[in-house]
Write an enzyme that holds these catalytic residues in place. Structure first.
Site: not given
Ligand code: 5GP
Length: 178
Positions: A48, A102, A106, A134, A162
């Site tokens: 990612g 990163e 999350d 988040k 993704d």
């Protein structure tokens, strides 16, 4: 509103490329000041973070090394909680200032796991950088030194992130429609 369809799902624009690039510039400016003379090694977490890291690293003007590591914990649109090991740590990080890069934090489970694995190699310090964070989903106490953008607790894709392997190649970030 910009919309895209990826496999069976529809997504709408969430974070524009302009906003992303502003966050990248801001993060790079801070790093250039705060990490100067620390000879950091950036540990980029694949897959990612590859696009974010590529944009960010080009804006750094300090002496540093970059290492790409792989870990996987997510399948589909919800976390499975399963975490694999780090693959590809070739450099000796003993006594070094390590900066984890990163794409998104999350719950923080992956981050905690990565830090645990890196600590075994006795680095001097571990700092954390994430493009997206988040806050409502975060369950850990680990300090995140560099946060690009805070986002709501929704499933997003694009700019490296993704959905079942697709949509990493967009300039903007999109959120799953409800
Ligand atoms: P955590 O362990 O912090 O709960 O999750 C971290 C990993 O889950 C991230 O590195 C990323 O791979 C994946 N992830 C978390 N939220 C999202 C999201 O909204 N979209 C996508 N595509 N992946 C996510």
């Amino acid at each position: 509103m910009k919309k895209i369809k990826v496999l069976d799902k529809e997504f709408v624009l969430s974070v524009s490329s302009e906003k992303i690039q502003e966050a990248v510039r801001h993060t790079a400016t801070r790093m250039n000041k705060e990490l100067k003379g620390k000879n950091p090694i950036f540990i980029v977490i694949l897959n990612g973070a590859f696009i974010f890291a590529s944009d960010l690293m080009k804006k750094l003007n300090i002496d540093c090394q970059i290492s790409l590591l792989k870990i996987a914990s997510y399948h589909g649109t919800s976390s499975t909680g399963t975490i694999k090991d780090l693959i590809g740590l070739d450099e000796d990080i003993k006594g070094r200032t390590v900066v984890i890069v990163e794409d998104i934090v999350d719950t923080g489970l992956t981050l905690e796991h990565i830090i645990g694995l890196l600590k075994k190699h006795s680095p001097k310090a571990i700092k954390v950088c994430t493009l997206l964070f988040k806050p409502k989903a975060y369950k850990k106490k680990i300090k995140i030194d560099y946060v690009g953008i805070e986002i709501p607790n929704d499933f997003i894709i694009g700019y490296g992130l993704d959905y079942n392997g697709y949509a990493r190649n967009t300039e903007d970030i999109y959120v799953l429609t409800k």
